[in-house]
Design an enzyme around this catalytic site. Structure first.
Site, PDB file in Angstrom:
ATOM      1  N   ASP A 108       0.846  -1.190  -0.226  1.00 42.71           N
ATOM      2  CA  ASP A 108      -0.095  -0.230   0.210  1.00 42.71           C
ATOM      3  C   ASP A 108       0.738   1.585  -0.244  1.00 42.71           C
ATOM      4  O   ASP A 108      -0.197   2.405   0.278  1.00 42.71           O
ATOM      5  CB  ASP A 108      -1.095  -0.137   1.278  1.00 42.71           C
ATOM      6  CG  ASP A 108      -2.021  -0.205   1.361  1.00 42.71           C
ATOM      7  OD1 ASP A 108      -2.075  -0.983   0.049  1.00 42.71           O
ATOM      8  OD2 ASP A 108      -3.187  -0.451   2.205  1.00 42.71           O
ATOM      9  N   CYS A 115     -22.815  -2.797  -6.270  1.00 41.82           N
ATOM     10  CA  CYS A 115     -21.940  -1.202  -5.403  1.00 41.82           C
ATOM     11  C   CYS A 115     -22.542  -0.490  -5.508  1.00 41.82           C
ATOM     12  O   CYS A 115     -22.557   0.487  -5.089  1.00 41.82           O
ATOM     13  CB  CYS A 115     -20.280  -2.071  -5.733  1.00 41.82           C
ATOM     14  SG  CYS A 115     -20.217  -1.926  -7.772  1.00 41.82           S
ATOM     15  N   CYS A 160     -17.582  -8.608 -13.936  1.00 44.14           N
ATOM     16  CA  CYS A 160     -19.511  -7.666 -12.669  1.00 44.14           C
ATOM     17  C   CYS A 160     -20.622  -8.115 -14.253  1.00 44.14           C
ATOM     18  O   CYS A 160     -20.967  -8.626 -13.511  1.00 44.14           O
ATOM     19  CB  CYS A 160     -18.740  -5.789 -12.791  1.00 44.14           C
ATOM     20  SG  CYS A 160     -16.991  -6.070 -11.092  1.00 44.14           S
ATOM     21  N   CYS A 220     -19.570  -1.856  -0.556  1.00 39.52           N
ATOM     22  CA  CYS A 220     -19.419  -1.747  -1.931  1.00 39.52           C
ATOM     23  C   CYS A 220     -19.000  -3.445  -2.239  1.00 39.52           C
ATOM     24  O   CYS A 220     -19.308  -4.344  -3.330  1.00 39.52           O
ATOM     25  CB  CYS A 220     -18.512  -0.766  -2.713  1.00 39.52           C
ATOM     26  SG  CYS A 220     -17.007  -1.121  -1.784  1.00 39.52           S
ATOM     27  N   CYS A 251     -16.023   8.917  -0.542  1.00 38.16           N
ATOM     28  CA  CYS A 251     -16.135   7.396  -0.027  1.00 38.16           C
ATOM     29  C   CYS A 251     -15.802   8.126   1.485  1.00 38.16           C
ATOM     30  O   CYS A 251     -15.250   8.545   1.908  1.00 38.16           O
ATOM     31  CB  CYS A 251     -14.768   7.143  -0.518  1.00 38.16           C
ATOM     32  SG  CYS A 251     -14.534   5.154  -0.078  1.00 38.16           S
TER      33      CYS A 251
END
Ligand code: SF4
Length: 357
Positions: free
Chosen positions: A142, A202, A196, A254, A222
């Site tokens: 990350d 979502c 998807c 989501c 968000c």
């Protein structure tokens, strides 16, 4: 190439032994998914996350291309580990006096540390298998100038869902990613096809409409961004604050609604097992948490990222959204709190509770 195949096999074995569920290799090439990145930044969709705008020495966005961030890299080893636990899904069904911490932060240790420990084992095996002093590697969990989900797609780990998470067909999207940039050219995997389809769950479920289009997130809306990355005051937008509900650190909506997570396996990794006190913690505990208690309760937890001030602010907003008027006396005290943003949030929360039937 035979050597490359052998090295890849040894890296795969090391990743499995280290506890990773998935491993693959991505090429260093500009993926079409990265073309959006400069536009996404230009539109302000990264909010105040200035680290996203890091530039190379020629003034180019590092995250827009690995050639900017690491011109020496020739391939990327991508490892993924499942952090799903057997705890029930429940963002909104719990006692209304309690808040929600995103499940990735329930563990006993900060995942950055535990994933990095595992990743170092894979890096060592790569160096051993290579046996050359010229090999350059960099490990990131990350923290690197790289859009991990894009390399994960091209390493065959999963596809990037409309919720912008990486999704694996068997394991769902509760995955931590770790990447190793390497100067070694390894045989790359195949990108995972998008599964998807026509689903939009979502997008439909996001209470703040942060998924502004399939595969496009406006961080400013968000809940994860607002509760973790946004410092100081939350936007003066009643609808947005109300839609945050009782989220106090992150949001899982989501992913909770994603059909690919219905059968996601639960991990038995000890470091990802939840600390009971972090599942649906009491809002009044968090709103008044002392500095010492914050340090004790969140030692080694990613929740520290929002800092005590942010967590208290979030808990106060969540009280306003709880519909529970038992919080009014405490909020009355908090309007004189030493922290400016707790004070202002408390004023908002009182108005919100008083306007709730
Ligand atoms: Fe894709 Fe549906 Fe999952 Fe969203 S909820 S990521 S559209 S499968």
């Amino acid at each position: 190439m035979i050597r490359s195949v052998e090295i890849k096999a040894s890296v795969t074995q090391a990743a499995t032994e280290a506890g990773f569920d998935l491993v693959g290799v991505a090429p260093v090439a500009d993926a079409p998914e990265l073309e959006y990145f400069p536009r996404w930044i230009a539109k302000g969709h990264a909010g105040e996350m200035k680290f996203m705008e890091a530039l190379d020495e020629r003034g180019r966005l590092k995250r827009a291309s690995l050639a900017h961030a690491a011109p020496w890299a020739r391939s990327v080893v991508v490892c993924a580990i499942n952090y799903n636990t057997s705890q029930p899904y429940s963002t909104q069904e719990s006692d209304r006096g309690r808040g929600w911490i995103s499940r990735y932060a329930w563990g006993r240790q900060d995942y950055h540390d535990s994933v990095m420990l595992r990743l170092r084992q894979v890096e060592m095996s790569l160096q051993d298998a290579c046996g050359t002093g010229d090999l350059v590697t960099r490990c990131y969990v990350d923290t690197g100038p790289i859009v991990e989900r894009v390399v994960a797609k091209y390493a065959g780990i999963g596809w990037i869902g409309k919720n912008t998470c990486i999704i694996n067909q068997q394991r769902g999207s509760w995955l931590f990613l770790g990447v190793i940039l390497t100067s070694l050219e390894l045989e790359a995997g195949l990108p995972t096809p998008d599964r998807c389809g026509t689903c939009t769950r979502c997008i439909d479920a996001c209470p703040t409409e942060a998924l502004i289009a399939p595969y496009q997130l406006d961080s400013n809306k968000c809940i994860s961004y607002l509760t973790i990355e946004k410092r100081g005051a939350l936007p003066q937008n009643d609808d947005l604050r109300s839609a945050m509900g009782r989220h106090i650190f992150g949001c899982d909506i989501c992913q909770d609604v994603c059909p690919w997570n219905r059968k996601a396996p639960a991990t038995d990794a000890a470091d990802f097992q939840p600390r009971e006190e972090l599942i649906n913690p009491a809002l009044d505990w968090l709103a008044e948490i002392s500095a010492e208690e914050f340090r004790r309760a969140f030692r080694g937890s990613p929740v520290r990222r929002t800092k005590r001030a942010g967590l208290r602010r979030n808990a106060v907003i969540a009280m306003g959204n709880s519909g529970d008027r038992k919080f009014l006396p405490m909020l009355g005290k908090l309007v004189t709190d030493e922290d400016e943003f707790v004070r202002k949030s408390a004023v908002w929360a009182i108005q919100k509770l008083n306007s709730t039937d």
